[in-house]
Design a protein around this motif. Sequence first.
Motif, PDB file in Angstrom:
ATOM      1  N   ILE A   1       0.857  -1.191   0.000  1.00 32.98           N
ATOM      2  CA  ILE A   1       0.000   0.000   0.000  1.00 32.98           C
ATOM      3  C   ILE A   1       0.890   1.236   0.000  1.00 32.98           C
ATOM      4  CG2 ILE A   1      -0.182   0.209   2.526  1.00 32.98           C
ATOM      5  CD1 ILE A   1      -3.194   0.948   2.037  1.00 32.98           C
ATOM      6  N   TYR A   2       0.371   2.328  -0.581  1.00 34.55           N
ATOM      7  CA  TYR A   2       1.160   3.560  -0.629  1.00 34.55           C
ATOM      8  C   TYR A   2       0.222   4.754  -0.731  1.00 34.55           C
ATOM      9  CZ  TYR A   2       4.689   6.967  -2.045  1.00 34.55           C
ATOM     10  OH  TYR A   2       5.505   8.067  -2.100  1.00 34.55           O
ATOM     11  N   ASN A   3       0.529   5.785   0.037  1.00 38.93           N
ATOM     12  CA  ASN A   3      -0.175   7.056  -0.009  1.00 38.93           C
ATOM     13  C   ASN A   3       0.645   8.023  -0.861  1.00 38.93           C
ATOM     14  OD1 ASN A   3      -1.329   9.558   0.461  1.00 38.93           O
ATOM     15  ND2 ASN A   3      -1.474   9.308   2.684  1.00 38.93           N
ATOM     16  N   PRO A   4       0.097   8.521  -1.984  1.00 41.49           N
ATOM     17  CA  PRO A   4       0.863   9.415  -2.861  1.00 41.49           C
ATOM     18  C   PRO A   4       1.379  10.672  -2.160  1.00 41.49           C
ATOM     19  CG  PRO A   4      -1.124   8.676  -3.962  1.00 41.49           C
ATOM     20  CD  PRO A   4      -1.232   8.217  -2.534  1.00 41.49           C
ATOM     21  N   ARG A   5       0.816  11.016  -1.010  1.00 40.04           N
ATOM     22  CA  ARG A   5       1.274  12.197  -0.280  1.00 40.04           C
ATOM     23  C   ARG A   5       2.407  11.871   0.693  1.00 40.04           C
ATOM     24  NH1 ARG A   5      -4.421  15.484   0.826  1.00 40.04           N
ATOM     25  NH2 ARG A   5      -4.904  15.820  -1.391  1.00 40.04           N
TER      26      ARG A   5
ATOM     27  N   GLY B   1       7.947  -9.302  -1.033  1.00 42.77           N
ATOM     28  CA  GLY B   1       7.108 -10.273  -1.718  1.00 42.77           C
ATOM     29  C   GLY B   1       5.678  -9.878  -1.983  1.00 42.77           C
ATOM     30  N   ILE B   2       5.358  -8.576  -2.062  1.00 40.79           N
ATOM     31  CA  ILE B   2       3.964  -8.185  -2.273  1.00 40.79           C
ATOM     32  C   ILE B   2       3.452  -8.675  -3.628  1.00 40.79           C
ATOM     33  CG2 ILE B   2       4.066  -6.201  -0.750  1.00 40.79           C
ATOM     34  CD1 ILE B   2       4.301  -4.421  -3.234  1.00 40.79           C
ATOM     35  N   ALA B   3       2.147  -8.985  -3.656  1.00 37.55           N
ATOM     36  CA  ALA B   3       1.496  -9.505  -4.856  1.00 37.55           C
ATOM     37  C   ALA B   3       0.616  -8.461  -5.528  1.00 37.55           C
ATOM     38  CB  ALA B   3       0.652 -10.718  -4.496  1.00 37.55           C
ATOM     39  N   GLY B   4       0.629  -7.246  -5.040  1.00 34.95           N
ATOM     40  CA  GLY B   4      -0.191  -6.179  -5.584  1.00 34.95           C
ATOM     41  C   GLY B   4      -0.126  -4.996  -4.649  1.00 34.95           C
ATOM     42  N   VAL B   5      -0.731  -3.878  -5.070  1.00 32.85           N
ATOM     43  CA  VAL B   5      -0.705  -2.652  -4.275  1.00 32.85           C
ATOM     44  C   VAL B   5      -2.120  -2.123  -4.095  1.00 32.85           C
ATOM     45  CG1 VAL B   5       0.090  -0.246  -4.202  1.00 32.85           C
ATOM     46  CG2 VAL B   5       1.640  -2.047  -4.987  1.00 32.85           C
ATOM     47  N   VAL B   6      -2.469  -1.792  -2.853  1.00 31.15           N
ATOM     48  CA  VAL B   6      -3.768  -1.215  -2.528  1.00 31.15           C
ATOM     49  C   VAL B   6      -3.688   0.299  -2.621  1.00 31.15           C
ATOM     50  CG1 VAL B   6      -5.543  -0.946  -0.747  1.00 31.15           C
ATOM     51  CG2 VAL B   6      -4.315  -3.128  -0.977  1.00 31.15           C
ATOM     52  N   LEU B   7      -4.652   0.896  -3.307  1.00 34.44           N
ATOM     53  CA  LEU B   7      -4.808   2.354  -3.331  1.00 34.44           C
ATOM     54  C   LEU B   7      -6.146   2.691  -2.687  1.00 34.44           C
ATOM     55  CD1 LEU B   7      -3.541   3.227  -6.932  1.00 34.44           C
ATOM     56  CD2 LEU B   7      -2.300   3.419  -4.767  1.00 34.44           C
ATOM     57  N   ASN B   8      -6.118   3.650  -1.761  1.00 32.91           N
ATOM     58  CA  ASN B   8      -7.328   3.993  -1.007  1.00 32.91           C
ATOM     59  C   ASN B   8      -7.475   5.519  -0.948  1.00 32.91           C
ATOM     60  OD1 ASN B   8      -9.464   4.164   0.788  1.00 32.91           O
ATOM     61  ND2 ASN B   8      -8.706   2.530   2.105  1.00 32.91           N
ATOM     62  N   PRO B   9      -7.919   6.135  -2.056  1.00 33.76           N
ATOM     63  CA  PRO B   9      -8.020   7.592  -2.103  1.00 33.76           C
ATOM     64  C   PRO B   9      -8.904   8.189  -1.013  1.00 33.76           C
ATOM     65  CG  PRO B   9      -8.228   6.667  -4.305  1.00 33.76           C
ATOM     66  CD  PRO B   9      -8.270   5.512  -3.344  1.00 33.76           C
TER      67      PRO B   9
END
Length: 208
Positions: free
Chosen positions: A57-61, A77-85
């Motif tokens: 997961i990553y916050n663009p700010r 080993g992450i299999a994807g990235v969560v975005l939660n605007p």
Amino acid sequence: MMVDIQHVGIRGYERDLGLDLVLLNPSYRLGCQCCVDGFYQQYLWSKGRKGFIQLGIYNPRCRVPVEVELERQISKGIAGVVLNPANHGYALKEAKRVVDYVNRRKLNIYLYTRTLGLEELETLNDGLDVNLIILDPRNEISPLFRETNVYVNVRDYTGDVSRRRAILGTFYPYEREEKAKELLFRFGWTFNNLLELVQPWLNDVTDW
């Protein structure tokens, strides 16, 4: 093989839901302005345990550059990235650099759409070479679900979704154990779809 996307690990405990594989979703339930929510708590909790795959997961700010932070998570080993605007308080266009980087690294995107409209979601998907997993589907954005790379969490969604691209992500442990078990029983037919999404990472976390 029973699979689920859930938040267990942020709270640091596990119950017996009969699962063989869990994708750990590090997104906190309520709003959070931190850079990576519960990622490192989950990573430390699940390290050495069989049957868990970590989502990043990553916050663009975030003040840490996206390339630096996501490479740290990729090395784990992450299999994807969560975005939660909604929880992180940003517009989707602010995440363009993140989306571009995740796309180049061939990681699937797991997206919360509560504050997003159909047009911007279609624009986002037009440039993707990876799968887009909608964690909180709504009728207003349902035309997006016709795209062959878009998967939909059918936990609370009653609209039309291709059976081939339906997946299940419970809110456990943010919901009662009985509710999670009922969802797993009702939507067991979706498990193979989720397994296909994580197939490249499967051999590292399970003996199956």
